[in-house]
Design a protein around this motif. Structure first.
Motif, PDB file in Angstrom:
ATOM      1  N   SER A  69      35.692  34.799  41.380  1.00  0.00           N
ATOM      2  CA  SER A  69      35.602  36.245  41.149  1.00  0.00           C
ATOM      3  C   SER A  69      36.945  36.947  41.311  1.00  0.00           C
ATOM      4  N   MET A  70      37.920  36.253  41.860  1.00  0.00           N
ATOM      5  CA  MET A  70      39.230  36.832  42.092  1.00  0.00           C
ATOM      6  C   MET A  70      40.249  36.416  41.029  1.00  0.00           C
ATOM      7  N   VAL A  71      40.091  35.227  40.464  1.00  0.00           N
ATOM      8  CA  VAL A  71      41.137  34.685  39.596  1.00  0.00           C
ATOM      9  C   VAL A  71      40.837  34.781  38.101  1.00  0.00           C
ATOM     10  N   ASN A  72      39.665  35.299  37.721  1.00  0.00           N
ATOM     11  CA  ASN A  72      39.453  35.493  36.284  1.00  0.00           C
ATOM     12  C   ASN A  72      40.466  36.518  35.767  1.00  0.00           C
ATOM     13  N   ASP A  73      40.767  36.496  34.493  1.00  0.00           N
ATOM     14  CA  ASP A  73      41.886  37.263  33.941  1.00  0.00           C
ATOM     15  C   ASP A  73      41.840  38.745  34.296  1.00  0.00           C
ATOM     16  N   GLN A  74      40.694  39.369  34.150  1.00  0.00           N
ATOM     17  CA  GLN A  74      40.587  40.805  34.427  1.00  0.00           C
ATOM     18  C   GLN A  74      40.800  41.114  35.911  1.00  0.00           C
ATOM     19  N   SER A  75      40.142  40.360  36.761  1.00  0.00           N
ATOM     20  CA  SER A  75      40.256  40.593  38.203  1.00  0.00           C
ATOM     21  C   SER A  75      41.668  40.285  38.703  1.00  0.00           C
ATOM     22  N   TRP A  76      42.270  39.216  38.162  1.00  0.00           N
ATOM     23  CA  TRP A  76      43.592  38.829  38.637  1.00  0.00           C
ATOM     24  C   TRP A  76      44.647  39.865  38.254  1.00  0.00           C
ATOM     25  N   HIS A  77      44.530  40.424  37.070  1.00  0.00           N
ATOM     26  CA  HIS A  77      45.468  41.479  36.662  1.00  0.00           C
ATOM     27  C   HIS A  77      45.360  42.662  37.628  1.00  0.00           C
ATOM     28  N   LYS A  78      44.151  43.023  37.982  1.00  0.00           N
ATOM     29  CA  LYS A  78      43.932  44.131  38.919  1.00  0.00           C
ATOM     30  C   LYS A  78      44.476  43.778  40.299  1.00  0.00           C
ATOM     31  N   TYR A  79      44.272  42.527  40.714  1.00  0.00           N
ATOM     32  CA  TYR A  79      44.749  42.090  42.025  1.00  0.00           C
ATOM     33  C   TYR A  79      46.263  42.227  42.113  1.00  0.00           C
TER      34      TYR A  79
END
Length: 274
Positions: free
Chosen positions: A255-265
């Motif tokens: 849930s943290m490393v998918n493309d959308q989430s990682w960009h936000k992170y």
């Protein structure tokens, strides 16, 4: 005026050591705690948007143990269940700290001092900046009575800022003791509060030599010590998000490393300028 955030590292890592939002049911606890920590960290940076962030680790304050041999003796583990929890925390800590080096956050530690001594010293050295300390440890209330132009102590458990009491905090705590650090009370709670607010009652207490000696010992245990700057080791973090992501993928933080989430992170840490 820069916004500077100090994270009490040990305090923050302990808070992450609870089992909620597990990434997988069969995931080792230390991996779950690591997930919790880095999820919490992103939320902290997003909320406070600091220009500079320090992650302050614990040292060993031998001078306090020399003063009072039973300092923090209540933390000696005697139960198997508590030992197991401590072992899991240490495993998580060994994962978290190396990974922190890939973020633009400064890790610091003074070998002979506690994290709160280091944070207090850095706050003094940056007293003209906009300072925030993140910890649930009420000892940081001391900083609210030191005349800083702008400082806040945020308790992430209560999700609120601490407030300075109308009486001298250190004097009260010396009289009241501190169970969490095994510092003995010199007076019962009501009497400790009275003595810390009434100069005549306080002076009467201090006129007794034994009371005065015990008060001075407690004060040296409780009050923050100034740390020589040359004894504080600083390790500047990088912005090596690719290495961090690879480690997260290996631990299956989906849930943290998918493309959308990682960009936000990654975007969250853009506020850190130094």
């Amino acid at each position: 005026m820069d916004k500077v955030l100090f994270i009490d590292a040990h305090n923050a890592m302990w808070r992450a050591c609870v089992k909620f939002g597990a990434v997988q049911s069969d995931t080792p606890d230390e991996v779950i705690f690591t997930f919790n920590f880095f999820r919490n960290l992103r939320a902290i940076i997003e909320e406070f948007k600091p220009d500079k962030c320090f992650f302050v680790l614990e040292g060993h304050p031998q001078f306090r143990y020399d003063l009072f041999v039973d300092y923090k003796a209540n933390r000696i583990i005697k139960q198997a269940s508590r030992q197991e929890s401590s072992d899991k925390f240490l495993k998580a800590k060994d994962i978290i700290i190396p990974l922190m080096r890939h973020l633009p956050i400064t890790i610091c530690r003074a070998a002979a001092y506690e994290a709160d001594d280091v944070i207090a010293t850095l706050c003094e050295n940056m007293r003209d900046e906009d300072l925030t300390v993140l910890s649930s440890d009420s000892d940081y209330i001391q900083l609210l009575q030191r005349g800083f132009s702008k400082i806040r102590i945020y308790n992430p458990i209560k999700k609120s800022f601490m407030e300075a009491p109308p009486y001298p905090y250190v004097a009260w705590k010396c009289l009241n003791g501190d169970k969490s650090d095994n510092i003995p009370a010199l007076l019962k709670p009501k009497k400790a509060l009275e003595a810390s607010t009434n100069p005549e009652v306080f002076q009467k207490f201090m006129d007794v030599e034994e009371n005065r000696a015990n008060f001075n010992i407690n004060r040296q245990l409780i009050e923050f010590r100034s740390v020589p700057v040359e004894e504080i080791l600083f390790q500047e973090g990088t912005r090596n998000f690719d290495v961090l992501r690879a480690a997260f993928k290996q631990m299956k933080f989906e849930s943290m490393v998918n493309d959308q989430s990682w960009h936000k992170y990654c975007k969250t840490f853009d506020c850190l300028k130094y």
